[in-house]
Design an enzyme around this catalytic site. Sequence first.
Site, PDB file in Angstrom:
ATOM      1  N   ARG A 110      79.065 -24.726  25.625  1.00 47.86           N
ATOM      2  CA  ARG A 110      78.387 -24.234  24.701  1.00 47.86           C
ATOM      3  C   ARG A 110      78.545 -22.945  24.323  1.00 47.86           C
ATOM      4  NH1 ARG A 110      73.767 -22.729  26.105  1.00 47.86           N
ATOM      5  NH2 ARG A 110      74.042 -23.144  28.349  1.00 47.86           N
TER       6      ARG A 110
ATOM      7  N   TYR B 273      81.696 -30.787  22.210  1.00 49.21           N
ATOM      8  CA  TYR B 273      81.234 -30.583  23.425  1.00 49.21           C
ATOM      9  C   TYR B 273      79.716 -30.646  23.615  1.00 49.21           C
ATOM     10  CZ  TYR B 273      78.993 -28.561  27.677  1.00 49.21           C
ATOM     11  OH  TYR B 273      78.293 -28.352  28.828  1.00 49.21           O
TER      12      TYR B 273
ATOM     13  N   LYS C 223      70.028 -30.213  23.276  1.00 47.67           N
ATOM     14  CA  LYS C 223      69.402 -28.878  23.277  1.00 47.67           C
ATOM     15  C   LYS C 223      69.171 -28.561  21.962  1.00 47.67           C
ATOM     16  CE  LYS C 223      70.080 -28.130  27.475  1.00 47.67           C
ATOM     17  NZ  LYS C 223      71.046 -28.197  28.355  1.00 47.67           N
TER      18      LYS C 223
ATOM     19  N   HIS D  57      63.201 -26.367  29.343  1.00 43.33           N
ATOM     20  CA  HIS D  57      64.562 -26.738  30.015  1.00 43.33           C
ATOM     21  C   HIS D  57      64.231 -26.912  31.604  1.00 43.33           C
ATOM     22  CE1 HIS D  57      68.984 -25.135  30.796  1.00 43.33           C
ATOM     23  NE2 HIS D  57      69.043 -26.537  30.730  1.00 43.33           N
TER      24      HIS D  57
ATOM     25  N   SER E 277      71.233 -22.869  33.017  1.00 46.09           N
ATOM     26  CA  SER E 277      72.246 -23.827  32.871  1.00 46.09           C
ATOM     27  C   SER E 277      72.995 -23.719  34.376  1.00 46.09           C
ATOM     28  CB  SER E 277      73.199 -23.617  31.884  1.00 46.09           C
ATOM     29  OG  SER E 277      72.405 -23.864  30.620  1.00 46.09           O
TER      30      SER E 277
ATOM     31  N   CYS F 152      72.105 -24.258  37.418  1.00 49.85           N
ATOM     32  CA  CYS F 152      71.719 -23.562  38.410  1.00 49.85           C
ATOM     33  C   CYS F 152      70.986 -24.397  39.433  1.00 49.85           C
ATOM     34  CB  CYS F 152      70.894 -22.307  38.009  1.00 49.85           C
ATOM     35  SG  CYS F 152      71.581 -20.844  37.247  1.00 49.85           S
TER      36      CYS F 152
ATOM     37  N   ASP G 166      67.061 -32.184  33.141  1.00 44.19           N
ATOM     38  CA  ASP G 166      67.306 -31.174  32.072  1.00 44.19           C
ATOM     39  C   ASP G 166      66.259 -30.617  31.197  1.00 44.19           C
ATOM     40  OD1 ASP G 166      69.536 -29.510  31.476  1.00 44.19           O
ATOM     41  OD2 ASP G 166      69.564 -30.489  29.533  1.00 44.19           O
TER      42      ASP G 166
ATOM     43  N   ARG H 245      81.879 -32.586  33.381  1.00 44.54           N
ATOM     44  CA  ARG H 245      80.323 -33.255  33.257  1.00 44.54           C
ATOM     45  C   ARG H 245      80.753 -34.650  33.386  1.00 44.54           C
ATOM     46  NH1 ARG H 245      75.443 -29.968  32.216  1.00 44.54           N
ATOM     47  NH2 ARG H 245      76.336 -27.796  32.140  1.00 44.54           N
TER      48      ARG H 245
HETATM   49  P1  GTP Z   1      72.599 -27.632  33.548  1.00 52.23           P
HETATM   50  O1  GTP Z   1      73.049 -29.127  33.474  1.00 52.23           O
HETATM   51  O2  GTP Z   1      73.817 -26.820  33.073  1.00 52.23           O
HETATM   52  O3  GTP Z   1      71.293 -27.492  32.757  1.00 52.23           O
HETATM   53  O4  GTP Z   1      72.377 -27.461  35.249  1.00 52.23           O
HETATM   54  P2  GTP Z   1      71.689 -27.649  36.240  1.00 52.23           P
HETATM   55  O5  GTP Z   1      70.664 -26.688  36.515  1.00 52.23           O
HETATM   56  O6  GTP Z   1      71.105 -29.160  36.097  1.00 52.23           O
HETATM   57  O7  GTP Z   1      72.632 -27.437  37.621  1.00 52.23           O
HETATM   58  P3  GTP Z   1      73.227 -28.276  38.653  1.00 52.23           P
HETATM   59  O8  GTP Z   1      72.343 -29.035  39.374  1.00 52.23           O
HETATM   60  O9  GTP Z   1      74.081 -29.218  38.074  1.00 52.23           O
HETATM   61  O10 GTP Z   1      73.865 -27.353  39.583  1.00 52.23           O
HETATM   62  C1  GTP Z   1      75.058 -26.690  39.297  1.00 52.23           C
HETATM   63  C2  GTP Z   1      75.556 -26.028  40.430  1.00 52.23           C
HETATM   64  O11 GTP Z   1      74.768 -25.295  41.449  1.00 52.23           O
HETATM   65  C3  GTP Z   1      76.600 -27.057  41.275  1.00 52.23           C
HETATM   66  O12 GTP Z   1      77.853 -26.638  41.311  1.00 52.23           O
HETATM   67  C4  GTP Z   1      75.729 -27.043  42.426  1.00 52.23           C
HETATM   68  O13 GTP Z   1      76.663 -27.492  43.391  1.00 52.23           O
HETATM   69  C5  GTP Z   1      75.004 -25.739  42.561  1.00 52.23           C
HETATM   70  N1  GTP Z   1      74.000 -25.953  43.431  1.00 52.23           N
HETATM   71  C6  GTP Z   1      72.708 -26.593  43.154  1.00 52.23           C
HETATM   72  N2  GTP Z   1      71.866 -26.676  43.962  1.00 52.23           N
HETATM   73  C7  GTP Z   1      72.145 -25.720  44.763  1.00 52.23           C
HETATM   74  C8  GTP Z   1      71.674 -25.101  45.892  1.00 52.23           C
HETATM   75  O14 GTP Z   1      70.415 -25.474  46.333  1.00 52.23           O
HETATM   76  N3  GTP Z   1      72.332 -23.975  46.618  1.00 52.23           N
HETATM   77  C9  GTP Z   1      73.696 -23.690  46.190  1.00 52.23           C
HETATM   78  N4  GTP Z   1      74.146 -22.938  47.024  1.00 52.23           N
HETATM   79  N5  GTP Z   1      74.195 -24.183  45.455  1.00 52.23           N
HETATM   80  C10 GTP Z   1      73.331 -25.180  44.500  1.00 52.23           C
HETATM   81  C1  SPV Z   2      73.012 -26.866  29.793  1.00 53.29           C
HETATM   82  O1  SPV Z   2      74.146 -26.025  29.572  1.00 53.29           O
HETATM   83  O2  SPV Z   2      72.363 -26.144  30.121  1.00 53.29           O
HETATM   84  C2  SPV Z   2      73.343 -28.392  29.842  1.00 53.29           C
HETATM   85  C3  SPV Z   2      74.713 -28.731  29.401  1.00 53.29           C
HETATM   86  O3  SPV Z   2      72.552 -28.898  30.482  1.00 53.29           O
HETATM   87  S1  SPV Z   2      74.635 -29.052  27.376  1.00 53.29           S
HETATM   88  O4  SPV Z   2      73.962 -30.145  27.144  1.00 53.29           O
HETATM   89  O5  SPV Z   2      75.904 -28.763  26.955  1.00 53.29           O
HETATM   90  O6  SPV Z   2      73.633 -27.761  27.059  1.00 53.29           O
HETATM   91 MN    MN Z   3      70.677 -27.775  30.780  1.00 48.90          MN
END
Ligand code: GTP
Ligand code: SPV
Ligand code: MN
Length: 615
Positions: A91, A230, A239, A259, A281, A283, A306, A398
Site C-alpha cells: 500500500r 497491488y 481497505k 481492521h 498490518s 501483525c 482482516d 500474499r
Molecule cells: P494484514 O493482512 O497485513 O492485515 O496482516 P495480519 O495482521 O493478518 O498479519 P499475519 O497474521 O499475516 O502475520 C504477519 C506476520 O506476523 C507473519 O510473518 C507471521 O508469521 C507473524 N506472526 C503472526 N503471529 C505471530 C505470533 O504469535 N508470534 C510471532 N513471533 N510472529 C507472529
Molecule cells: C494490510 O496491509 O493491512 C492488508 C493488505 O491486509 S492490503 O489489502 O493490501 O491492505
Molecule cells: Mn489488513
Amino acid sequence: TVTTPASGRVETGAVPTAGAPASAPLDKLRAWVDSIAALTQPDEVVWCDGSVRESDRLTKQMVAEGKFIKLNPEWRPNSYLARSAPSDVARVESRTFICSDREEDAGPTNNWQDPESMRGELDAVFSGSMRGRTMYVVPFSMGAVGGPLSQLGVQITDSVYAVLSMGIMTRASDKVLDLIAGGVPWVKTVHSVGAPLGPDDADVPWPCSDTKYIVQFPESREVWSYGSGYGGNALLAKKCFALRIASVMGRDEGWLAEHMLLVRIISPEGKKYHVAAAFPSACGKTNLAMLRPTIPGWRIETLGDDIVWLRPGEDGRMWAINPEAGFFGVAPGTGQSTNVTAVETLWGNTIFTNVALRDDGDVWWEGLTDEAPAHLTDWEGNDWTPDSGRPAAHPNSRFTVAAAQCPSIADDWEDAVPLDAVLFGGRRATNVPLVVEATDWTHGVFMGATISSEKTAAAEGTVGELRRDPFAMLPFCGYNMADYWAHWLAVGEKLRFDRAPRIFQVNWFRKDADGGFLWPGFGENSRVLEWIVRRIEGQVPAQETPAGRIPVLADLNRNGIDVSDDALEALFAIDPESWLVEADLTEEFFNTFGSRVPPALHAELASLRYRLQRS
Ligand code: GTP
Ligand code: SPV
Ligand code: MN
C-alpha cells in the site's frame, strides 16, 4: 452483446438493462459506467457476473498474456502466480487521500486534499487511461448478498488481476444488480492501472504507473484509485471501501468498520465465545484467526481475518460480521509450524503474488518449510539459491483464497455473531505486556487509541520504526481519528454495560535482551485466549497494575511449553519509568488532534499517570 447508445462502445457480459425492466437506479448505474468509459476510453466494456465460467475465461486469458504463471496442478490445482512490478508491492500511504469537504474532517493522520482540486487531478490522469484495454464492471456485496449488515458496491477496473481477486475477496455477482435495481444504495469505486496501450504497444505482465492516487471521497462515498495493481490499492472493496468509506458510513449511522479478525473460541465445556482483534498490518490477524490451540479441549473456528463490521444490537450486545469472502494473507512466516490451517487452505484455487517459484512448478516462501529448496526463481523472476543473500519471496508477498476453503471456517461464517471480547495489539519489542485487561469500555478505548506498533512490509516505509497506529486503523480511518475515538465511546454507550465486549491489549512480540521473542506465539496464543475466556466467565482473578489487569502469573497455562518463570516475569513487566515516557508521547500525540480528543481520553491519560506515579 449490446452497443451502448451513450458510449458507442461494445459491451458484453451481464449488461443490466438487457431484457430487464427499466429501473431508475439501474439507469443511474449505467450512466455512471458510461461516464467513466467516456473519460477513460477503453476499447470495450465487460459487465462481470462473478460466475466460475467468467473467472475460468479470465484466468486463461491472464496465462495467455503472461500475467499469470500457472502452477503445477499436481501440487497446486487451479492456482496461479502473479509477479508485480518491483515498485508496486505494498500500500502507498503517502499517495492515499481522504478528500472530505473540510480538512478537519480528515484529521491530522490522513492526507487531505480539497475535493475539487483532487477531482481535477483525477480527471487528468484518468483521461484516456484505459485506452487499448478492457473496462470491467464488477458489482459486489460486502457481507452476504442481501444480508442485514451488508453493503453493496461496484468496482470499475481495467485490471483482470483485480477482477479475479475481487471474485475471491467479495461476493461479486450479477445478483447485486437486482438489489441495486430495487433501490439499495451502493458505493462507486473506479480503478485504473494507469497504463494505456497504443495500437502497437505490447503489454507487460504487471501494468502500473509511477504516478499513484488512492483517493476516498467520504461525503459522496466514492473511491478513485490510479496507478497500482497491488491488493489494498486496487481491490477497492477492501481497505478503500470496507474500512475508509465504511468507517464514515458507520460514523453517520451508528456502527463501526474495523481492521479486525473474527473468531469463535470453543471451551472444553463446549461454550462459544466470539472475539475480534485489531492488529496493524502484518501483525498477526490471519494467524490468530486460524489458530490451532495447543492446549487440550479448546477449539477455534475462523470467521474472518482482516475486516469486521460491528453494530450494537437491540439486545445490548455488539454484533459482528466479516464483510469479506476471502483472505488476502501474508505468505512469509506462514508454515507447517506456525499456521497449518493457512497452509491447508492454500491447497488449490489460489492466486499467489510475489512468492517464489519452485522448479517443480509449486510455490515457496520464507517460513513455509524450515529449509529452503536448493534452487528457486525469486519473486522478481531471477535465479535464487539459499546463498543469494536476499529473500526469495517478497516480505509482503500474499495469497488470495476463498474463506470457504479454510478447514477451520465456521459453518455459519456468513452470519452475524455476538461479540464477547475485543483485543488490541501491535508489534512491541518492549514495554507492552503479553495481555492486559481494560477496567472498562472507556479504558479499553484509551488502549485502542494509544496503540503503537513497529512498521511492517505491508506499507511503504522503514520496517521496524515505531509509530502510533490507533485501533490498527491509522491508514484506514476515513475521518478524523479523534472523532473516531469519540464514536467508539458513543457506540459503547449503546451497549448494555454487562453485555458489552470486554477489552484486552495483547502483545505476542515482546523480546528479551538478546532480541529473541519471549513468547512462542502462534498456536500457543491459545493460552492467552484461555485466560481471556476465564476472565469473561469470571473464573479467575486478575492483578491490578497501573496499565490494567494482568493474570495472576500462575493462572497462565504453561503446561507443555518452555517459558521460564523469568521469561514470564519479563513478559508482564511494567516499568513505570518507560510507561511515563510513553504517557508523555501520548499527550503529544493527543495534542496533534487539538480539542477534538474526547475529554474521557484525557482523563484516562491523567489517571494512568497517577497510577504510574504511585506505583
Ligand atoms: P494484514 O493482512 O497485513 O492485515 O496482516 P495480519 O495482521 O493478518 O498479519 P499475519 O497474521 O499475516 O502475520 C504477519 C506476520 O506476523 C507473519 O510473518 C507471521 O508469521 C507473524 N506472526 C503472526 N503471529 C505471530 C505470533 O504469535 N508470534 C510471532 N513471533 N510472529 C507472529
Ligand atoms: C494490510 O496491509 O493491512 C492488508 C493488505 O491486509 S492490503 O489489502 O493490501 O491492505
Ligand atoms: Mn489488513
